[in-house]
Scaffold this active site. Structure first.
Site, PDB file in Angstrom:
ATOM      1  N   TYR A 109       0.862  -1.185   0.000  1.00  0.00           N
ATOM      2  CA  TYR A 109       0.000   0.000   0.000  1.00  0.00           C
ATOM      3  C   TYR A 109       0.895   1.229   0.000  1.00  0.00           C
ATOM      4  O   TYR A 109       1.908   1.285   0.709  1.00  0.00           O
ATOM      5  CB  TYR A 109      -0.897   0.021   1.238  1.00  0.00           C
ATOM      6  CG  TYR A 109      -1.707   1.300   1.377  1.00  0.00           C
ATOM      7  CD1 TYR A 109      -2.974   1.395   0.823  1.00  0.00           C
ATOM      8  CD2 TYR A 109      -1.196   2.412   2.054  1.00  0.00           C
ATOM      9  CE1 TYR A 109      -3.721   2.568   0.940  1.00  0.00           C
ATOM     10  CE2 TYR A 109      -1.927   3.587   2.165  1.00  0.00           C
ATOM     11  CZ  TYR A 109      -3.185   3.651   1.609  1.00  0.00           C
ATOM     12  OH  TYR A 109      -3.908   4.808   1.707  1.00  0.00           O
ATOM     13  N   GLU A 197      -3.412   7.589  -4.000  1.00  0.00           N
ATOM     14  CA  GLU A 197      -3.447   6.307  -3.305  1.00  0.00           C
ATOM     15  C   GLU A 197      -3.249   5.185  -4.312  1.00  0.00           C
ATOM     16  O   GLU A 197      -3.925   5.149  -5.348  1.00  0.00           O
ATOM     17  CB  GLU A 197      -4.775   6.119  -2.571  1.00  0.00           C
ATOM     18  CG  GLU A 197      -4.834   4.831  -1.744  1.00  0.00           C
ATOM     19  CD  GLU A 197      -6.132   4.685  -0.982  1.00  0.00           C
ATOM     20  OE1 GLU A 197      -6.103   4.685   0.256  1.00  0.00           O
ATOM     21  OE2 GLU A 197      -7.186   4.579  -1.636  1.00  0.00           O
TER      22      GLU A 197
END
Length: 389
Positions: A109, A197
């Site tokens: 991530y 993101e």
């Protein structure tokens, strides 16, 4: 302003961030043509909506034949995809991304966002990619690594290296991450972004980093500098009432309550919603008509409020500083007459020419309830809303 995944990946490619090959399609025919240009024995079909959780909601599918591809695209386009982030109405699927299948070894991530408390861009990363980062933060916070970038010094190599070691990357991957972070930081600053993101950022079976997904948000207040990006706005993914508000320079956010608010000033609007909650009511919206509110803008604000079927009472809370209270009163009277408001309208005025404003309201002959102060206004509007139930 949010971008679609395929738009975000176009920006990524421009700044040297590796992404899987893929193209957007708005029809089955277009999807078939794009698939023919991609190598491999299958494709990923990804619904393009402004909401997370697409995979769990059926918005991401792997297909391995032209027949599967056509059927999948046909079933997605023209539907509304409901995810945990979309709300009960879901978001319309008007476009899909046709993408090559990537060989995934592991998932990470990575994100960049504006940390308003520190007034800096913060970088966040984790070995736990492909899952809800909020759950990781709540249950295993030690698995999330963060650092902030000094706006004067900029992103430093040592920060990138420290993050790469924390993520347990090998030599090749560490170099790739440094290059990727520098590209993302330049993109963030150049395009006035508020969020990037990548979830997941994958390590392929060849040991390379690749942005399998991409989420990008542009700061609304900087769109005057980013006219090319503003052309990418997809109004179908946004609340229709918020789109209308934007046309009239109204700051509007739809909420779930039944008491509409019309206020001049964002801080006063927040305080108004708070006091409605404090007195047992539920605000239906955030609506700031601005310090220079005009009769026309007030009328449009009323129309916008009344387009929400949940609204059972309206609280108008105006502080007359830049704009006079008598002019606001004239706007309220004109708007109530024009729109034929049948629900309770509670008005609290304070500031320049407040007595003249109240007199106009009282002599209007309309069902407008005058309030002495904000607490009085909240009590009256909550009682009026409950009376309609």
């Amino acid at each position: 302003m949010n971008l679609h995944e395929y738009q975000a990946k176009l920006l990524f490619s421009e700044y040297g961030i590796p992404v899987p090959p893929g193209n957007p399609a708005h029809s089955v025919k277009e999807a078939t043509r794009h698939a023919a240009d991609l190598a491999g024995d299958g494709w990923v079909v990804k619904a393009q909506i402004h909401a997370g959780g697409r995979g769990k909601a059926g918005g991401v599918k792997l297909v391995h034949s032209k027949q599967e591809l056509d059927e999948c695209v046909k079933n997605m386009l023209g539907t509304r995809l409901i995810t945990k982030q979309s709300g009960p109405q879901g978001n319309p699927v008007n476009c899909v991304l046709i993408q090559s299948i990537s060989d995934i070894e592991s998932e990470l991530y990575l994100s960049m966002l504006v940390d308003r408390s520190r007034r800096r861009i913060s970088v966040m990363a984790s070995r736990e990619g492909g899952v809800d980062i909020e759950e990781v933060a709540a249950t295993e916070p030690d698995k999330i690594f963060t650092f902030s970038v000094d706006p004067i010094m900029g992103l430093q190599n040592y920060q990138c290296r420290q993050l790469a070691f924390s993520l347990e990357l090998d030599d090749k991957q560490r170099k790739q991450l440094i290059t990727m972070l520098k590209g993302l930081y330049r993109l963030f600053v150049d395009k006035d972004l508020s969020l990037i993101e990548i979830n997941p950022l994958i390590i392929t079976k060849n040991g390379d980093l690749e942005a399998l997904d991409a989420k990008v948000s542009v700061e609304d207040n900087a769109l005057f500098r980013q006219t090319a990006l503003e052309e990418w706005r997809d109004p179908s993914q946004e609340d229709e009432k918020e789109n209308i508000a934007r046309r009239y320079d109204l700051n509007y956010v739809a909420l779930d309550g039944n008491i509409a608010c019309m206020v001049n000033g964002a801080g006063l609007a927040m305080a108004t919603m708070d006091i409605i909650k404090l007195h047992g009511g539920e605000p239906a919206n955030f609506l700031d008509v601005g310090g220079g509110a005009t009769t026309e803008r007030v009328a449009e604000a009323f129309k916008l409020i009344l387009s929400d079927s949940k609204v059972e009472a309206i609280l108008v809370n105006i502080f007359g500083g830049i704009v006079r209270c008598d002019l606001i009163a004239e706007g309220i009277i004109s708007a109530v007459k024009e729109t034929g408001v049948e629900i309770a309208v509670v008005v609290r005025l304070e500031g320049t020419k407040v007595e003249q404003g109240k007199q106009l309201l009282n002599e209007s002959g309309l069902k407008i309830i005058s309030a002495d102060d904000l607490a009085d206004a909240a009590n009256k509007v909550v009682a009026a809303a409950k009376g309609n139930n």
